[in-house]
Design an enzyme around this catalytic site. Sequence first.
Site, PDB file in Angstrom:
ATOM      1  N   ASP A 138       9.215  -0.171 -11.573  1.00 49.77           N
ATOM      2  CA  ASP A 138       9.352  -1.089 -10.498  1.00 49.77           C
ATOM      3  C   ASP A 138       8.654  -2.381 -10.404  1.00 49.77           C
ATOM      4  O   ASP A 138       7.631  -2.393 -11.353  1.00 49.77           O
ATOM      5  CB  ASP A 138       9.304  -0.354  -8.990  1.00 49.77           C
ATOM      6  CG  ASP A 138      10.239   0.693  -8.662  1.00 49.77           C
ATOM      7  OD1 ASP A 138      11.575   0.433  -9.041  1.00 49.77           O
ATOM      8  OD2 ASP A 138      10.061   1.514  -7.638  1.00 49.77           O
TER       9      ASP A 138
ATOM     10  N   LYS B 106      13.250  -4.183  -7.696  1.00 50.05           N
ATOM     11  CA  LYS B 106      14.073  -4.981  -6.612  1.00 50.05           C
ATOM     12  C   LYS B 106      13.084  -6.075  -5.796  1.00 50.05           C
ATOM     13  O   LYS B 106      11.763  -5.656  -5.652  1.00 50.05           O
ATOM     14  CB  LYS B 106      14.583  -3.827  -5.647  1.00 50.05           C
ATOM     15  CG  LYS B 106      15.328  -2.630  -6.167  1.00 50.05           C
ATOM     16  CD  LYS B 106      15.807  -1.801  -5.319  1.00 50.05           C
ATOM     17  CE  LYS B 106      16.564  -0.427  -5.843  1.00 50.05           C
ATOM     18  NZ  LYS B 106      15.915   0.074  -6.822  1.00 50.05           N
TER      19      LYS B 106
ATOM     20  N   GLY C 249       3.488   3.378  -4.435  1.00 54.73           N
ATOM     21  CA  GLY C 249       3.226   4.032  -3.466  1.00 54.73           C
ATOM     22  C   GLY C 249       3.633   5.347  -4.062  1.00 54.73           C
ATOM     23  O   GLY C 249       3.447   5.891  -5.186  1.00 54.73           O
TER      24      GLY C 249
ATOM     25  N   GLY D 278      -1.221  -5.462   0.231  1.00 50.29           N
ATOM     26  CA  GLY D 278      -2.584  -4.802   0.153  1.00 50.29           C
ATOM     27  C   GLY D 278      -3.470  -4.546  -1.285  1.00 50.29           C
ATOM     28  O   GLY D 278      -2.281  -4.030  -2.098  1.00 50.29           O
TER      29      GLY D 278
END
Length: 408
Positions: A192, A214, A246, A354
């Site tokens: 990703d 994406k 994540g 973050g």
Amino acid sequence: MLGLSLAGRDVLFVGGGSVAARRLPRLLDEGAVVRVVAPELSEATRELVDRHGIAWAPRPVREDDVDGAWLVHTATGSARLDADVAAWCEARRTFCVNASDGAHGSARLTAETRSGDVVIGVASDAGVDPRRAARVRNAIAALADRGALPLRRVRETARGRVALVGGGPGPVDLMTVRARRLLAEADVVIADRLGPVDVLSELDPEVEVVDVGKRPGHHPVPQDRINALIVEHARAGRRVVRLKGGDPFVFGRGGEEVTACLEAGVPVEVVPAPTSAVSVPQAAGIPVTHRGVSGAMHVVNGQAPLTASTLAALADDSVTTVVLMGVAALERIVAGALEAGAPETRPIAIVESGHTPRQRTTRTTLARAVADARAAGVRNPAVIVIGEVARLDLLLPAPAAALAGDAA
């Protein structure tokens, strides 16, 4: 140094003390058929014997005990008796580990570490120095844990496999040890755009990296095609890592990819990681729960409609609502919260990028959230925290909180 298979082979262990307790598990893990000869057993060794059904002869060792053994390990506590066992083995051309004096045995156990299906053993050919061997072993293990060793197979001879690896919020050093090892072993990485993308530069040049990232409103590789890519590479005998930001099972479509693998008969494992719903607020000094303030957390996909449970969470003073992928939906979320009865003064924190050098936190309230976000030019990726835990002075005294607010 040889790699010898002991699976299904007779191994004699002479002695029942602390050395036996430490080394018997290793022989058992190799699948050896172990038998023990010793007048007495220590408590730890007796537990191993009972648990694994090991044959035990409760008497002193005899020369004919060596007959039929592929390997003998002697650790009686008597150097003279151990030397006798080693001599009996020498006469029978049977390898022997002599714990009393490893330099005079015909075999030695290495200091061992494992990384996936790779077994690494450390030994010295200039005398026995187990402490040095252990230090070297530990250093090699640390390199393997960081993904710094070339563990990738040059040629995959077995069936391929898939690992859905959670990369966490972005920094490479927040990845798990297992994630780093699997990346070091990978033939193909399907990645990703978010998460620990810097780790891709550390991969072997021969590793194929497929970018399926994406962006808001732009999905160049649809999920069905991603599923197909994962299965195709695995069926071709490759080790596939699907690297995600994540955690794979928190709005990461990991469940869909697991289903695709299982339906195709492809082995798959899932490697968890800190979800951005927790780790990104944490980077801004925001605990998603805090005793006396928030006793529950409600995680929302900002692109989805507001459900009754989400509206109830937004109105509840004791619940923290964390919104992922919600920048474009902020106005709708704020309107829903106010309509559900949440006070206009409810604190909100919007944490952009973050755990990166571009991290920025905008603190506001329900009443001002839309205007403040527009004025600040808030952009994805961002995590929105709605609840009392987003108060600037929650963890810091008021003067310090004011300074921190200026910095944010």
